[in-house]
Design a protein around this motif. Structure first.
Motif, PDB file in Angstrom:
ATOM      1  N   ALA A 123      68.069 -13.652 -17.154  1.00  0.00           N
ATOM      2  CA  ALA A 123      68.085 -14.197 -15.793  1.00  0.00           C
ATOM      3  C   ALA A 123      69.259 -13.639 -15.003  1.00  0.00           C
ATOM      4  O   ALA A 123      69.133 -13.307 -13.820  1.00  0.00           O
ATOM      5  N   GLY A 124      70.417 -13.505 -15.655  1.00  0.00           N
ATOM      6  CA  GLY A 124      71.568 -12.931 -14.979  1.00  0.00           C
ATOM      7  C   GLY A 124      71.342 -11.480 -14.612  1.00  0.00           C
ATOM      8  O   GLY A 124      71.751 -11.016 -13.538  1.00  0.00           O
ATOM      9  N   TYR A 125      70.671 -10.740 -15.485  1.00  0.00           N
ATOM     10  CA  TYR A 125      70.324  -9.350 -15.203  1.00  0.00           C
ATOM     11  C   TYR A 125      69.405  -9.289 -13.989  1.00  0.00           C
ATOM     12  O   TYR A 125      69.559  -8.462 -13.105  1.00  0.00           O
ATOM     13  N   ARG A 126      68.436 -10.214 -13.925  1.00  0.00           N
ATOM     14  CA  ARG A 126      67.509 -10.254 -12.803  1.00  0.00           C
ATOM     15  C   ARG A 126      68.233 -10.530 -11.492  1.00  0.00           C
ATOM     16  O   ARG A 126      67.891  -9.990 -10.442  1.00  0.00           O
ATOM     17  N   ASP A 127      69.254 -11.362 -11.529  1.00  0.00           N
ATOM     18  CA  ASP A 127      70.022 -11.664 -10.325  1.00  0.00           C
ATOM     19  C   ASP A 127      70.682 -10.419  -9.743  1.00  0.00           C
ATOM     20  O   ASP A 127      70.965 -10.353  -8.554  1.00  0.00           O
ATOM     21  N   ASP A 128      70.927  -9.420 -10.595  1.00  0.00           N
ATOM     22  CA  ASP A 128      71.530  -8.177 -10.130  1.00  0.00           C
ATOM     23  C   ASP A 128      70.477  -7.190  -9.622  1.00  0.00           C
ATOM     24  O   ASP A 128      70.806  -6.068  -9.243  1.00  0.00           O
ATOM     25  N   GLY A 129      69.220  -7.590  -9.646  1.00  0.00           N
ATOM     26  CA  GLY A 129      68.170  -6.744  -9.101  1.00  0.00           C
ATOM     27  C   GLY A 129      67.314  -6.036 -10.129  1.00  0.00           C
ATOM     28  O   GLY A 129      66.425  -5.269  -9.764  1.00  0.00           O
ATOM     29  N   VAL A 130      67.547  -6.260 -11.408  1.00  0.00           N
ATOM     30  CA  VAL A 130      66.728  -5.666 -12.464  1.00  0.00           C
ATOM     31  C   VAL A 130      65.999  -6.796 -13.178  1.00  0.00           C
ATOM     32  O   VAL A 130      66.623  -7.632 -13.836  1.00  0.00           O
ATOM     33  N   ARG A 131      64.709  -6.828 -13.057  1.00  0.00           N
ATOM     34  CA  ARG A 131      63.928  -7.926 -13.616  1.00  0.00           C
ATOM     35  C   ARG A 131      63.579  -7.631 -15.072  1.00  0.00           C
ATOM     36  O   ARG A 131      63.220  -6.513 -15.430  1.00  0.00           O
ATOM     37  N   THR A 132      63.685  -8.635 -15.922  1.00  0.00           N
ATOM     38  CA  THR A 132      63.303  -8.487 -17.315  1.00  0.00           C
ATOM     39  C   THR A 132      62.423  -9.653 -17.733  1.00  0.00           C
ATOM     40  O   THR A 132      62.506 -10.748 -17.181  1.00  0.00           O
ATOM     41  N   ARG A 133      61.595  -9.399 -18.728  1.00  0.00           N
ATOM     42  CA  ARG A 133      60.685 -10.427 -19.249  1.00  0.00           C
ATOM     43  C   ARG A 133      60.668 -10.327 -20.774  1.00  0.00           C
ATOM     44  O   ARG A 133      59.879  -9.583 -21.354  1.00  0.00           O
ATOM     45  N   PRO A 134      61.606 -11.022 -21.457  1.00  0.00           N
ATOM     46  CA  PRO A 134      61.542 -11.037 -22.919  1.00  0.00           C
ATOM     47  C   PRO A 134      60.223 -11.636 -23.376  1.00  0.00           C
ATOM     48  O   PRO A 134      59.683 -12.527 -22.723  1.00  0.00           O
ATOM     49  N   ARG A 135      59.700 -11.144 -24.515  1.00  0.00           N
ATOM     50  CA  ARG A 135      58.421 -11.644 -25.018  1.00  0.00           C
ATOM     51  C   ARG A 135      58.518 -11.910 -26.521  1.00  0.00           C
ATOM     52  O   ARG A 135      59.298 -11.271 -27.225  1.00  0.00           O
ATOM     53  N   THR A 136      57.708 -12.834 -26.989  1.00  0.00           N
ATOM     54  CA  THR A 136      57.661 -13.143 -28.414  1.00  0.00           C
ATOM     55  C   THR A 136      56.946 -12.024 -29.159  1.00  0.00           C
ATOM     56  O   THR A 136      56.320 -11.142 -28.546  1.00  0.00           O
ATOM     57  N   ALA A 137      56.994 -12.090 -30.488  1.00  0.00           N
ATOM     58  CA  ALA A 137      56.291 -11.086 -31.291  1.00  0.00           C
ATOM     59  C   ALA A 137      54.802 -11.104 -30.992  1.00  0.00           C
ATOM     60  O   ALA A 137      54.166 -10.047 -30.863  1.00  0.00           O
ATOM     61  N   ALA A 138      54.225 -12.295 -30.870  1.00  0.00           N
ATOM     62  CA  ALA A 138      52.792 -12.399 -30.591  1.00  0.00           C
ATOM     63  C   ALA A 138      52.464 -11.833 -29.213  1.00  0.00           C
ATOM     64  O   ALA A 138      51.452 -11.134 -29.044  1.00  0.00           O
ATOM     65  N   GLU A 139      53.301 -12.131 -28.229  1.00  0.00           N
ATOM     66  CA  GLU A 139      53.071 -11.597 -26.882  1.00  0.00           C
ATOM     67  C   GLU A 139      53.191 -10.084 -26.864  1.00  0.00           C
ATOM     68  O   GLU A 139      52.382  -9.383 -26.229  1.00  0.00           O
ATOM     69  N   PHE A 140      54.186  -9.562 -27.541  1.00  0.00           N
ATOM     70  CA  PHE A 140      54.390  -8.119 -27.608  1.00  0.00           C
ATOM     71  C   PHE A 140      53.214  -7.425 -28.296  1.00  0.00           C
ATOM     72  O   PHE A 140      52.681  -6.425 -27.792  1.00  0.00           O
ATOM     73  N   GLU A 141      52.780  -7.967 -29.427  1.00  0.00           N
ATOM     74  CA  GLU A 141      51.662  -7.358 -30.144  1.00  0.00           C
ATOM     75  C   GLU A 141      50.384  -7.404 -29.313  1.00  0.00           C
ATOM     76  O   GLU A 141      49.620  -6.436 -29.264  1.00  0.00           O
ATOM     77  N   ARG A 142      50.159  -8.520 -28.649  1.00  0.00           N
ATOM     78  CA  ARG A 142      48.968  -8.644 -27.804  1.00  0.00           C
ATOM     79  C   ARG A 142      49.033  -7.684 -26.615  1.00  0.00           C
ATOM     80  O   ARG A 142      48.032  -7.069 -26.236  1.00  0.00           O
ATOM     81  N   LEU A 143      50.216  -7.519 -26.043  1.00  0.00           N
ATOM     82  CA  LEU A 143      50.397  -6.645 -24.888  1.00  0.00           C
ATOM     83  C   LEU A 143      50.122  -5.186 -25.216  1.00  0.00           C
ATOM     84  O   LEU A 143      49.460  -4.470 -24.449  1.00  0.00           O
ATOM     85  N   VAL A 144      50.608  -4.723 -26.369  1.00  0.00           N
ATOM     86  CA  VAL A 144      50.566  -3.290 -26.667  1.00  0.00           C
ATOM     87  C   VAL A 144      49.457  -2.903 -27.629  1.00  0.00           C
ATOM     88  O   VAL A 144      48.757  -1.896 -27.419  1.00  0.00           O
ATOM     89  N   PHE A 145      49.270  -3.659 -28.681  1.00  0.00           N
ATOM     90  CA  PHE A 145      48.459  -3.180 -29.792  1.00  0.00           C
ATOM     91  C   PHE A 145      47.089  -3.852 -29.941  1.00  0.00           C
ATOM     92  O   PHE A 145      46.149  -3.215 -30.431  1.00  0.00           O
ATOM     93  N   ALA A 146      46.948  -5.107 -29.563  1.00  0.00           N
ATOM     94  CA  ALA A 146      45.722  -5.854 -29.859  1.00  0.00           C
ATOM     95  C   ALA A 146      44.563  -5.397 -28.981  1.00  0.00           C
ATOM     96  O   ALA A 146      44.714  -5.195 -27.776  1.00  0.00           O
ATOM     97  N   GLY A 147      43.378  -5.260 -29.610  1.00  0.00           N
ATOM     98  CA  GLY A 147      42.161  -4.979 -28.876  1.00  0.00           C
ATOM     99  C   GLY A 147      42.108  -3.626 -28.201  1.00  0.00           C
ATOM    100  O   GLY A 147      41.372  -3.438 -27.227  1.00  0.00           O
ATOM    101  N   ARG A 148      42.864  -2.660 -28.687  1.00  0.00           N
ATOM    102  CA  ARG A 148      42.884  -1.338 -28.053  1.00  0.00           C
ATOM    103  C   ARG A 148      42.449  -0.239 -29.023  1.00  0.00           C
ATOM    104  O   ARG A 148      42.684   0.941 -28.774  1.00  0.00           O
ATOM    105  N   GLY A 149      41.861  -0.618 -30.147  1.00  0.00           N
ATOM    106  CA  GLY A 149      41.467   0.368 -31.138  1.00  0.00           C
ATOM    107  C   GLY A 149      42.642   0.936 -31.895  1.00  0.00           C
ATOM    108  O   GLY A 149      42.556   2.022 -32.470  1.00  0.00           O
ATOM    109  N   LEU A 150      43.752   0.181 -31.908  1.00  0.00           N
ATOM    110  CA  LEU A 150      44.967   0.637 -32.572  1.00  0.00           C
ATOM    111  C   LEU A 150      45.146  -0.077 -33.904  1.00  0.00           C
ATOM    112  O   LEU A 150      44.986  -1.298 -33.995  1.00  0.00           O
ATOM    113  N   GLU A 151      45.499   0.677 -34.917  1.00  0.00           N
ATOM    114  CA  GLU A 151      45.766   0.116 -36.247  1.00  0.00           C
ATOM    115  C   GLU A 151      47.255   0.266 -36.547  1.00  0.00           C
ATOM    116  O   GLU A 151      47.786   1.375 -36.604  1.00  0.00           O
TER     117      GLU A 151
END
Length: 331
Positions: free
Chosen positions: A265-293
């Motif tokens: 949040a402090g980083y975002r206040d300086d103008g750089v937005r970040t969105r930490p994600r859980t392991a499940a969120e990260f895996e779903r975002l990048v790897f799940a349902g994309r034909g990736l093993e």
């Protein structure tokens, strides 16, 4: 009038003898007009042996680019500072220090992410037989770079770097010189425009999309908030890859260190937005349902992904606070 920024207090010479001005935390700036359209040329970093003009798409992007903004932090320059680099401004150091106050282990996490990236590249080159790499959000060069790691194993490896920070651009053109048996190129573009990246003349010149490519998304996706649809960005990249390609990614997580959320949040206040994600969120975002093993051990802390025996003991999960994974595209 469009203008270019230069930093008179330091310059370096590229592999072809061309001199480039680079930032060194300047106290003063000097400016010069842009050359007329079509008049700007440089030696393409994709080959130290051939002269070529900058692709029209790069020139058009740079002509629209504002001056280097020293009043707001850049994720690439903040990361450079956290890794011990010198190519950053006071505003970058201030943003990094704010994060470090809330999350004291941030430097450890940055270093572990870098180690993960290099281990992944070495695996791809040595064990998976990958000869082509598309590195999105490459950041300011920190040796060894992706092309150095890959070409150290496979000299003919081809790497296309992509970033949208003018300081990264200057460094990349000057320093990212390929082994003459391979090819290295740099594209000035934003991850939020994936179609432009995968369809660009430069990327298509450096990489052959009929052969497997390793897509690298190292510590970049946590700068894409949900409302900017990061899943669509990833899908566009993955759908452009030929069968047998790989995706290597890493991402900050709040799961092991509660202080990471206020730090972000402090980083975002300086103008750089970040969105930490859980392991499940990260895996779903990048790897799940994309034909990736996923390649074993799957999605794990970056410090635990195929750690080399000669590396120091892995830090605690709270100190690392970043997940990584590597997956192969079926086909």
């Amino acid at each position: 009038m469009a203008i270019l920024i230069t930093f008179p207090d330091r310059s370096i010479t590229g592999g072809d003898g061309t001199r480039f001005s680079l930032p060194a935390m300047p106290a003063a700036l000097s400016y010069s007009p842009l050359p007329p359209s079509g008049a700007w040329s440089y030696r393409n970093v994709s080959s130290p042996r051939e002269d070529s003009t900058a692709p029209a798409e790069s020139l058009a992007c740079e002509a629209r680019r504002p001056l280097v903004d020293a009043t707001h932090p850049s994720s690439a320059r903040v990361y450079d500072y956290l890794l011990g680099g010198k190519d950053n401004f006071a505003t970058d150091r201030s943003a990094a220090n704010k994060i470090e106050e809330a999350f004291p282990a941030i430097r450890t996490g940055a270093q572990e992410n870098r180690r993960f990236l290099l281990r992944g590249v070495r695996y791809l080159a040595a064990e998976a037989g990958i000869r082509q790499f598309l590195d999105i959000g490459t950041g300011i060069p920190t040796s060894p770079n992706v092309h150095e790691a890959a070409q150290g194993i496979t000299p003919e490896a081809r790497i296309a770097y992509v970033d949208n920070d003018p300081i990264v651009l200057a460094h990349a053109r000057a320093l990212m010189v390929s082994d003459p048996r391979g090819n290295v190129g740099y594209l000035d573009a934003d991850i939020r425009a994936p179609e432009a990246i995968v369809g660009s003349d430069l990327v298509r010149k450096v990489l052959d999309f009929d052969e497997p490519i390793a897509l690298i998304l190292s510590a970049i996706l946590h700068f894409i908030p949900d409302e900017e649809r990061p899943a669509e960005i990833v899908r566009t990249f993955v759908e452009a890859l030929p069968p047998g390609s790989y995706v290597l990614a890493s991402h900050v997580t709040p799961e092991h260190e509660p202080r990471l959320r206020p730090a972000s949040a402090g980083y975002r206040d300086d103008g750089v937005r970040t969105r930490p994600r859980t392991a499940a969120e990260f895996e779903r975002l990048v790897f799940a349902g994309r034909g990736l093993e996923l390649v074993p051990p799957g999605v794990v802390l970056v410090s635990r992904w195929r750690r080399d025996p000669d590396e120091p003991p892995a830090p605690s999960p709270a100190e690392v606070s970043a997940y990584g994974g590597l997956a192969k595209l079926a086909g």
